[in-house]
Design a protein around this motif. Structure first.
Motif, PDB file in Angstrom:
ATOM      1  N   ASP A   1       0.091  -4.731   8.125  1.00 62.81           N
ATOM      2  CA  ASP A   1      -0.721  -3.595   8.303  1.00 62.81           C
ATOM      3  C   ASP A   1      -2.220  -3.860   8.195  1.00 62.81           C
TER       4      ASP A   1
ATOM      5  N   ASP B   1       5.805   4.698   4.924  1.00 65.77           N
ATOM      6  CA  ASP B   1       6.817   3.570   5.554  1.00 65.77           C
ATOM      7  C   ASP B   1       6.780   2.275   4.698  1.00 65.77           C
ATOM      8  N   HIS B   2       6.110   2.190   3.568  1.00 68.25           N
ATOM      9  CA  HIS B   2       6.294   0.977   2.584  1.00 68.25           C
ATOM     10  C   HIS B   2       6.833   1.387   1.171  1.00 68.25           C
TER      11      HIS B   2
ATOM     12  N   HIS C   1      -7.308  -1.679   6.063  1.00 71.01           N
ATOM     13  CA  HIS C   1      -6.267  -0.677   6.658  1.00 71.01           C
ATOM     14  C   HIS C   1      -6.562   0.667   5.932  1.00 71.01           C
TER      15      HIS C   1
ATOM     16  N   HIS D   1       0.872  -1.116   0.171  1.00 68.31           N
ATOM     17  CA  HIS D   1       0.080  -0.036  -0.156  1.00 68.31           C
ATOM     18  C   HIS D   1       0.846   1.267  -0.011  1.00 68.31           C
TER      19      HIS D   1
ATOM     20  N   HIS E   1       1.570   4.012   1.838  1.00 67.05           N
ATOM     21  CA  HIS E   1       1.998   4.691   3.279  1.00 67.05           C
ATOM     22  C   HIS E   1       3.511   4.837   2.907  1.00 67.05           C
TER      23      HIS E   1
HETATM   24 ZN   LIG Z   1       0.130   1.359   6.663  1.00 63.71          ZN
END
Ligand SMILES: [Zn+2]
Ligand SMILES: [Zn+2]
Length: 261
Positions: free
Chosen positions: A145, A62-63, A123, A58, A60
């Motif tokens: 997540d 942090d990914h 999520h 996804h 976000h």
């Molecule tokens: Zn996330």
């Protein structure tokens, strides 16, 4: 050799997961800077130019923080569903058309000798999804997540040899902590993150005699601790007569390459 993997990094500061078979090397997410990603590759002896592609869970940050950088540097294809592509377009920089591939939700794609199955999770992203990996009768399930573990998710990930599963927070620490109530509500809700206890409960339903090892992932740095996560999950499992090997993951140190045996 069947499947081998390392959780390169895990947590809200950045996530990346590496898995390989005899013939294939895959990366899932590249949520750290390009420089940090290179360091992680080096630490586990992976040559990034040999990767067959990067699968995205996804959008976000942090990914996907280093996603565009790694893909451009090593000329790698990226796989994501259409909604995720749209949502991350503005943050990963320019890619050539032959690096962009669609991987739909609830699809099985074969990379060499690895069958990868995607599944949707609740999520708060555009269309978040995670993956199982299959090779030679072995199965690894990655899910880090998610808010709510549905029956459908359980069915997809059941009876894996190894899990990388979210144990985000300790509910008590989160409730007592300094986060604003709106943030606490998001994390505790069905589209936020899974607590230690819920992680244990979900695992109870999906693991069986095939399951050798579980990595607890995406621990909150403010609302969890490695020992506490392991203890809480273990307690839930033990109460139900289950003993299984629990392992930590870390935001900055890759887990030792594990071969699913
Ligand atoms: Zn996330
Ligand atoms: Zn995340």
């Amino acid at each position: 050799m069947t499947l081998r993997f390392s959780v390169l990094a895990s947590g809200s500061t950045g996530n990346a997961f590496y898995i390989e078979s005899e013939k294939e090397k895959l990366l899932v997410d590249a949520g750290l800077s390009g420089k940090q990603m290179d360091k992680l590759f080096q630490e586990v002896n992976v040559a990034p130019e040999e990767l067959s592609g990067i699968l995205v869970t996804h959008e976000h940050s942090d990914h996907i923080k280093g996603l565009g950088i790694v893909a451009r540097k090593y000329n790698l294809p990226i796989y994501a569903n259409e909604k995720t592509w749209k949502a991350m377009e503005g943050s990963i920089g320019k890619l050539s058309l032959d690096q962009k591939f669609i991987f739909n939700m609830e699809e099985v794609k074969t990379f060499g000798d690895i069958d990868v199955e995607s599944f949707g999770v609740s999520h708060d992203a555009a269309e978040p999804m995670f993956y199982t990996f299959r090779n030679n009768g072995k199965k690894v399930a990655l899910v880090t997540d998610l808010g709510y573990v549905s029956e459908r998710i359980k069915k997809t990930i059941e009876s894996a040899d190894a899990y990388i599963f979210e144990a985000n927070h300790d509910v008590g620490m989160l409730r007592m902590g300094h986060y604003p109530w709106s943030v606490k509500r998001r994390i505790l809700g069905d589209s936020g993150h899974v607590s230690n206890e819920d992680c244990g409960l979900a695992l109870t339903d999906v693991i069986d005699n095939n399951t050798k090892r579980i990595y607890l992932a995406h621990l909150s740095k403010d609302n969890n601790m490695k020992d506490l996560a392991r203890m809480s999950v273990n307690q839930v499992l033990q109460e139900r007569g289950i003993t299984v090997d629990l392992h930590d993951t870390d935001p900055g140190v890759p887990t030792v390459m594990y071969e699913v045996g």
